[in-house]
Design a protein around this motif. Structure first.
Motif, PDB file in Angstrom:
ATOM      1  N   UNK A  22      24.025  74.717  31.592  1.00  0.00           N
ATOM      2  CA  UNK A  22      24.182  74.106  32.774  1.00  0.00           C
ATOM      3  C   UNK A  22      25.230  74.958  33.606  1.00  0.00           C
ATOM      4  N   UNK A  23      26.457  75.248  33.053  1.00  0.00           N
ATOM      5  CA  UNK A  23      27.317  76.034  33.798  1.00  0.00           C
ATOM      6  C   UNK A  23      26.680  77.338  34.195  1.00  0.00           C
ATOM      7  N   UNK A  24      25.889  77.944  33.556  1.00  0.00           N
ATOM      8  CA  UNK A  24      25.341  79.426  33.576  1.00  0.00           C
ATOM      9  C   UNK A  24      23.839  79.267  34.199  1.00  0.00           C
ATOM     10  N   UNK A  25      23.677  78.520  34.749  1.00  0.00           N
ATOM     11  CA  UNK A  25      22.062  78.185  35.334  1.00  0.00           C
ATOM     12  C   UNK A  25      21.917  79.373  36.403  1.00  0.00           C
ATOM     13  N   UNK A  26      22.627  79.713  36.816  1.00  0.00           N
ATOM     14  CA  UNK A  26      22.392  80.708  38.017  1.00  0.00           C
ATOM     15  C   UNK A  26      21.840  81.961  37.182  1.00  0.00           C
TER      16      UNK A  26
END
Length: 107
Positions: A22-26
């Motif tokens: 979720x934190x590194x979705x980008x």
């Protein structure tokens, strides 16, 4: 080191994988790969890391099968919805699975 400490935690590995994803979705491929490595290392082995990566998608597919069947009253619709979601999540979690296998080897 005791056997329990070396074995790792399957639940904690799934939580780490979800949180980091979720934190590194980008980061399209690198984000799930990093999440898989951390989760596989937390799980404590290759098999447990693979299980930690696959188990959430299997549970989501099973829950959707149950709720789809209960809400529509047609088991075929529930089976199609559950199976479809399971396959979709499984294909989208390819880098997560590869990262979990690498992390399991590092553990």
């Amino acid at each position: 080191m005791t056997e329990t400490a070396r074995q790792g935690s399957l639940l904690l590995a799934m939580i780490w994988m979800a949180l980091i994803s979720l934190l590194l979705f980008w980061l399209p491929v690198i984000g799930p790969l990093i999440a898989g490595v951390v989760g596989g290392r937390t799980a404590g082995g290759v098999g447990r890391g693979f299980l930690a990566a696959i188990l959430p998608s299997a549970l989501l597919g099973a829950l959707l099968f149950l709720f789809g069947t209960a809400l529509t009253g047609l088991p075929l619709i529930g089976a199609l919805a559950g199976g479809g979601v399971f396959v979709l999540v499984l294909f989208q979690s390819g880098p997560l699975i590869v990262g979990a296998l690498i992390g399991g080897l590092l553990a």
